[in-house]
Design a protein around this motif. Structure first.
Motif, PDB file in Angstrom:
ATOM      1  N   VAL A 135       0.729  -1.144   0.133  1.00 32.51           N
ATOM      2  CA  VAL A 135       0.084   0.096   0.045  1.00 32.51           C
ATOM      3  C   VAL A 135       0.733   1.218   0.096  1.00 32.51           C
ATOM      4  O   VAL A 135       0.314   2.062  -0.309  1.00 32.51           O
ATOM      5  CB  VAL A 135      -0.970   0.058   1.345  1.00 32.51           C
ATOM      6  CG1 VAL A 135      -1.907  -1.152   0.872  1.00 32.51           C
ATOM      7  CG2 VAL A 135      -0.052  -0.092   2.382  1.00 32.51           C
ATOM      8  N   ALA A 136       2.093   1.026   0.241  1.00 36.67           N
ATOM      9  CA  ALA A 136       2.962   2.320   0.161  1.00 36.67           C
ATOM     10  C   ALA A 136       2.878   3.031  -1.038  1.00 36.67           C
ATOM     11  O   ALA A 136       3.041   2.493  -2.053  1.00 36.67           O
ATOM     12  CB  ALA A 136       4.446   1.833   0.417  1.00 36.67           C
ATOM     13  N   GLY A 137       2.558   4.434  -1.196  1.00 40.97           N
ATOM     14  CA  GLY A 137       2.661   5.236  -2.135  1.00 40.97           C
ATOM     15  C   GLY A 137       1.454   5.228  -2.819  1.00 40.97           C
ATOM     16  O   GLY A 137       1.371   5.550  -3.982  1.00 40.97           O
ATOM     17  N   ARG A 138       0.359   4.293  -2.324  1.00 42.24           N
ATOM     18  CA  ARG A 138      -0.722   4.089  -3.234  1.00 42.24           C
ATOM     19  C   ARG A 138      -1.982   5.085  -2.586  1.00 42.24           C
ATOM     20  O   ARG A 138      -1.848   5.472  -1.726  1.00 42.24           O
ATOM     21  CB  ARG A 138      -1.412   2.729  -3.090  1.00 42.24           C
ATOM     22  CG  ARG A 138      -0.490   1.822  -3.785  1.00 42.24           C
ATOM     23  CD  ARG A 138      -0.967   0.514  -4.378  1.00 42.24           C
ATOM     24  NE  ARG A 138      -0.140  -0.400  -5.085  1.00 42.24           N
ATOM     25  CZ  ARG A 138      -0.643  -1.541  -5.350  1.00 42.24           C
ATOM     26  NH1 ARG A 138      -1.730  -2.118  -4.703  1.00 42.24           N
ATOM     27  NH2 ARG A 138       0.100  -2.415  -5.996  1.00 42.24           N
TER      28      ARG A 138
END
Length: 163
Positions: A157-160
């Motif tokens: 989920v990082a950067g989403r």
């Protein structure tokens, strides 16, 4: 283009319940019986069903689950009195005020009466502040569950962007 992917929740729930059962066993061995109190105001069938599920699950895990069911005609003061009693009861570790409550009652005012450390839904203003500041405290259940589901299935989920 991304494709849809089904993320089964059952294995996540099994893992979480297993971890909770182990924690409960440790607490009980130390002489502490966890208690999740529930409050239902009115006679909404879906809310009553949700409370029954919580009480059954609590019993299966070794919790006690004191419950107060107020009539739909209960006053704000009646609801506050129940919450004050649970706040003062050292044997009660968490309180769930089932939402929705009847329209003549103010849920936010009731939450403000609840001890933030006993707020299992993580919705007390103090807990929302803790969340915003990255401080420890009870977390809102649905987002925490979604995070657990995504982590279990290895969804990055990082950067989403998430809505």
């Amino acid at each position: 283009m991304s494709s849809a992917r089904l993320l089964p929740g059952a294995p996540v729930a099994e893992r979480v319940l297993s971890e909770v059962a182990a924690s409960v066993a440790e607490l009980r061995a130390a002489g502490v019986t966890p208690a999740l109190a529930t409050v239902l105001v009115g006679d909404d069938d879906a809310s009553a069903g949700y409370i029954r599920i919580k009480q059954r699950q609590a019993a299966e895990l070794g919790f006690v689950s004191p419950h107060v069911h107020l009539p739909a005609s209960a006053s704000q003061a009646d609801l506050h009195a129940v919450l004050a009693d649970f706040n003062a009861d050292a044997t009660v570790h968490g309180v769930l005020v089932q939402y929705p409550i009847p329209g003549h009652l103010d849920y936010d005012r009731a939450l403000a009466v609840l001890d933030p450390d006993k707020d299992v839904d993580g919705m007390h203003p103090v807990n929302m502040g803790r969340l915003a500041l990255g401080l420890p405290g009870p977390l809102p259940c649905t987002p925490a569950g979604i995070e657990a589901l995504l982590a279990f299935h290895g969804v990055p989920v990082a950067g989403r962007e998430v809505v």
